[in-house]
Motif scaffolding. Structure first.
Motif, PDB file in Angstrom:
ATOM      1  N   LYS A 128     -27.353  -9.314  34.505  1.00  0.00           N
ATOM      2  CA  LYS A 128     -26.736 -10.083  35.592  1.00  0.00           C
ATOM      3  C   LYS A 128     -25.634  -9.303  36.291  1.00  0.00           C
ATOM      4  O   LYS A 128     -25.538  -9.297  37.526  1.00  0.00           O
ATOM      5  CB  LYS A 128     -26.174 -11.390  35.032  1.00  0.00           C
ATOM      6  N   TYR A 129     -24.774  -8.633  35.497  1.00  0.00           N
ATOM      7  CA  TYR A 129     -23.590  -7.985  36.055  1.00  0.00           C
ATOM      8  C   TYR A 129     -23.735  -6.471  36.205  1.00  0.00           C
ATOM      9  O   TYR A 129     -22.787  -5.785  36.591  1.00  0.00           O
ATOM     10  CB  TYR A 129     -22.367  -8.297  35.183  1.00  0.00           C
ATOM     11  N   ARG A 130     -24.888  -5.935  35.860  1.00  0.00           N
ATOM     12  CA  ARG A 130     -25.214  -4.528  36.072  1.00  0.00           C
ATOM     13  C   ARG A 130     -24.325  -3.561  35.272  1.00  0.00           C
ATOM     14  O   ARG A 130     -23.756  -2.626  35.808  1.00  0.00           O
ATOM     15  CB  ARG A 130     -25.145  -4.183  37.571  1.00  0.00           C
ATOM     16  N   PHE A 131     -24.185  -3.846  33.992  1.00  0.00           N
ATOM     17  CA  PHE A 131     -23.604  -2.845  33.094  1.00  0.00           C
ATOM     18  C   PHE A 131     -24.642  -2.547  32.010  1.00  0.00           C
ATOM     19  O   PHE A 131     -25.655  -3.236  31.897  1.00  0.00           O
ATOM     20  CB  PHE A 131     -22.261  -3.294  32.501  1.00  0.00           C
ATOM     21  N   THR A 132     -24.415  -1.520  31.239  1.00  0.00           N
ATOM     22  CA  THR A 132     -25.369  -1.129  30.203  1.00  0.00           C
ATOM     23  C   THR A 132     -24.768  -1.357  28.828  1.00  0.00           C
ATOM     24  O   THR A 132     -23.545  -1.488  28.672  1.00  0.00           O
ATOM     25  CB  THR A 132     -25.779   0.348  30.353  1.00  0.00           C
ATOM     26  N   ILE A 133     -25.623  -1.400  27.815  1.00  0.00           N
ATOM     27  CA  ILE A 133     -25.181  -1.689  26.459  1.00  0.00           C
ATOM     28  C   ILE A 133     -25.909  -0.782  25.479  1.00  0.00           C
ATOM     29  O   ILE A 133     -27.094  -0.489  25.657  1.00  0.00           O
ATOM     30  CB  ILE A 133     -25.427  -3.181  26.107  1.00  0.00           C
ATOM     31  N   ALA A 134     -25.186  -0.316  24.481  1.00  0.00           N
ATOM     32  CA  ALA A 134     -25.774   0.473  23.401  1.00  0.00           C
ATOM     33  C   ALA A 134     -25.426  -0.185  22.075  1.00  0.00           C
ATOM     34  O   ALA A 134     -24.302  -0.675  21.890  1.00  0.00           O
ATOM     35  CB  ALA A 134     -25.240   1.904  23.415  1.00  0.00           C
ATOM     36  N   GLN A 135     -26.390  -0.213  21.172  1.00  0.00           N
ATOM     37  CA  GLN A 135     -26.192  -0.820  19.858  1.00  0.00           C
ATOM     38  C   GLN A 135     -26.300   0.277  18.796  1.00  0.00           C
ATOM     39  O   GLN A 135     -27.279   1.023  18.763  1.00  0.00           O
ATOM     40  CB  GLN A 135     -27.239  -1.906  19.620  1.00  0.00           C
ATOM     41  N   ILE A 136     -25.284   0.372  17.944  1.00  0.00           N
ATOM     42  CA  ILE A 136     -25.211   1.427  16.926  1.00  0.00           C
ATOM     43  C   ILE A 136     -25.627   0.865  15.572  1.00  0.00           C
ATOM     44  O   ILE A 136     -25.139  -0.191  15.146  1.00  0.00           O
ATOM     45  CB  ILE A 136     -23.784   2.002  16.843  1.00  0.00           C
ATOM     46  N   ASP A 137     -26.524   1.574  14.890  1.00  0.00           N
ATOM     47  CA  ASP A 137     -26.918   1.161  13.544  1.00  0.00           C
ATOM     48  C   ASP A 137     -25.760   1.390  12.572  1.00  0.00           C
ATOM     49  O   ASP A 137     -24.948   2.303  12.754  1.00  0.00           O
ATOM     50  CB  ASP A 137     -28.139   1.955  13.078  1.00  0.00           C
ATOM     51  N   PRO A 138     -25.691   0.598  11.498  1.00  0.00           N
ATOM     52  CA  PRO A 138     -24.616   0.775  10.515  1.00  0.00           C
ATOM     53  C   PRO A 138     -24.685   2.149   9.845  1.00  0.00           C
ATOM     54  O   PRO A 138     -25.768   2.701   9.647  1.00  0.00           O
ATOM     55  CB  PRO A 138     -24.884  -0.341   9.493  1.00  0.00           C
ATOM     56  N   CYS A 139     -23.521   2.691   9.518  1.00  0.00           N
ATOM     57  CA  CYS A 139     -23.462   3.917   8.725  1.00  0.00           C
ATOM     58  C   CYS A 139     -23.559   3.555   7.246  1.00  0.00           C
ATOM     59  O   CYS A 139     -23.100   2.486   6.827  1.00  0.00           O
ATOM     60  CB  CYS A 139     -22.152   4.655   8.982  1.00  0.00           C
ATOM     61  N   GLU A 140     -24.144   4.429   6.466  1.00  0.00           N
ATOM     62  CA  GLU A 140     -24.302   4.171   5.040  1.00  0.00           C
ATOM     63  C   GLU A 140     -23.655   5.260   4.203  1.00  0.00           C
ATOM     64  O   GLU A 140     -23.522   6.407   4.633  1.00  0.00           O
ATOM     65  CB  GLU A 140     -25.794   4.067   4.674  1.00  0.00           C
ATOM     66  N   TYR A 141     -23.257   4.875   3.015  1.00  0.00           N
ATOM     67  CA  TYR A 141     -22.801   5.832   2.007  1.00  0.00           C
ATOM     68  C   TYR A 141     -23.358   5.383   0.670  1.00  0.00           C
ATOM     69  O   TYR A 141     -23.251   4.201   0.309  1.00  0.00           O
ATOM     70  CB  TYR A 141     -21.269   5.882   1.939  1.00  0.00           C
TER      71      TYR A 141
END
Length: 293
Positions: A128-141
């Motif tokens: 709707k507002y013309r921005f982008t989104i990125a989703q980061i997977d969890p880091c593991e240890y």
């Protein structure tokens, strides 16, 4: 470029996400921004029953700044904000106020009234507002997700090897040295006293520490607790700094925790406490000498 969250502890998972924000900002030649809250939402709802906080606000700001984030917006979490819907937060803050181009969030990101907003909510708004989104997977240890809860557990267990692996650094506390009741000095073991300014501390007991913020790096023995032997009630951080023989009231110290020696306990007398403190200091000095050789 921005991200939103509590970022308590600023562990490796948080750092990975924030470095993504910084990288995207540099690529697009715009500013990087973190949006966070004070108090943290769980503190607003649970008060003194909230899990121990890993980082005070100032500590969090320092860690976020070290990653390279240029701006930080801290929203007061109050009754008004906790009843604000996810859609309203997006429209008012992200779009109208900040005009964001890109937002980076974690896999389980939730926001808005009753935590009803999700990554999917953001995706609809992005169209709707013309921005982008990125989703980061969890880091593991070691086969499990890195989280603030896991850091908290490792600290409570005195497992500083795991703590350092989850944080990517030593766990530390910062604060101003304040004047105390001179109890340590009166028994021949002077300490620098720092108020914790937390509902609860994530650690308690006796620790080997490294002290930063003075003219050079020092090592010492630190106590975190309420001093039950002398009837104390306020949680304090007290540091006996080795080879320092002057007053440092007003100094801003960074105390890095290296090893837990023992848990806090109440002693039958001041003399018994003094003997144990001397033993703790010797134990810590021997450990530091073996480590630094």
């Amino acid at each position: 470029m921005c991200s939103i969250g509590n970022f308590d502890g600023v562990h490796l998972g948080h750092a990975t996400l924030l470095r993504k924000v910084q990288h995207e900002a540099e690529t697009r030649n715009v500013g990087s921004l973190v949006i966070t809250f004070e108090p943290q939402p769980r503190e607003f709802f649970q008060g003194k029953l909230v899990p121990a906080r890993l980082t005070r606000f100032r500590e969090k700001v320092e860690l976020i700044r070290e990653i390279g984030i240029r701006y930080l917006l801290c929203l007061p979490f109050d009754e008004k904000l906790q009843t604000t819907t996810a859609d309203c937060l997006i429209e008012h803050y992200l779009v109208e106020t900040l005009n964001i181009q890109h937002i980076v969030v974690g896999k389980d990101f939730r926001f808005g009234k009753d935590a009803s907003g999700s990554v999917q909510t953001l995706r609809h708004a992005a169209e709707k507002y013309r921005f982008t989104i990125a989703q980061i997977d969890p880091c593991e240890y070691s086969g499990a997700t890195i989280s603030s809860t896991r850091v908290r557990d490792s600290l409570q267990n005195g497992d500083f090897n795991t703590t350092e692996a989850l944080l990517g650094r030593n766990y530390f506390m910062m604060g101003l040295v304040v004047e105390g009741n001179r109890f340590g000095g009166n028994i021949g073991i002077p300490t620098a006293n720092i108020r914790l300014q937390r509902y609860r501390s994530p650690i308690e007991g006796i620790f080997a520490v490294r002290v930063e913020g003075l003219e050079k790096e020092y090592f010492g023995a630190a106590y975190v607790g309420t001093r039950p032997t002398i009837g104390g009630t306020e949680p304090l951080l007290e540091v006996h700094i080795f080879d320092l023989h002057r007053e440092i009231y007003g100094a801003q110290l960074k105390v890095c925790f290296l090893k837990k020696v023992r848990s806090d306990e109440k002693f039958d007398s001041i003399d018994t406490l003094k003997v144990q403190m001397q033993r703790d200091i010797t134990t810590i000095q021997n450990w530091l000498n073996s480590r630094l050789q």
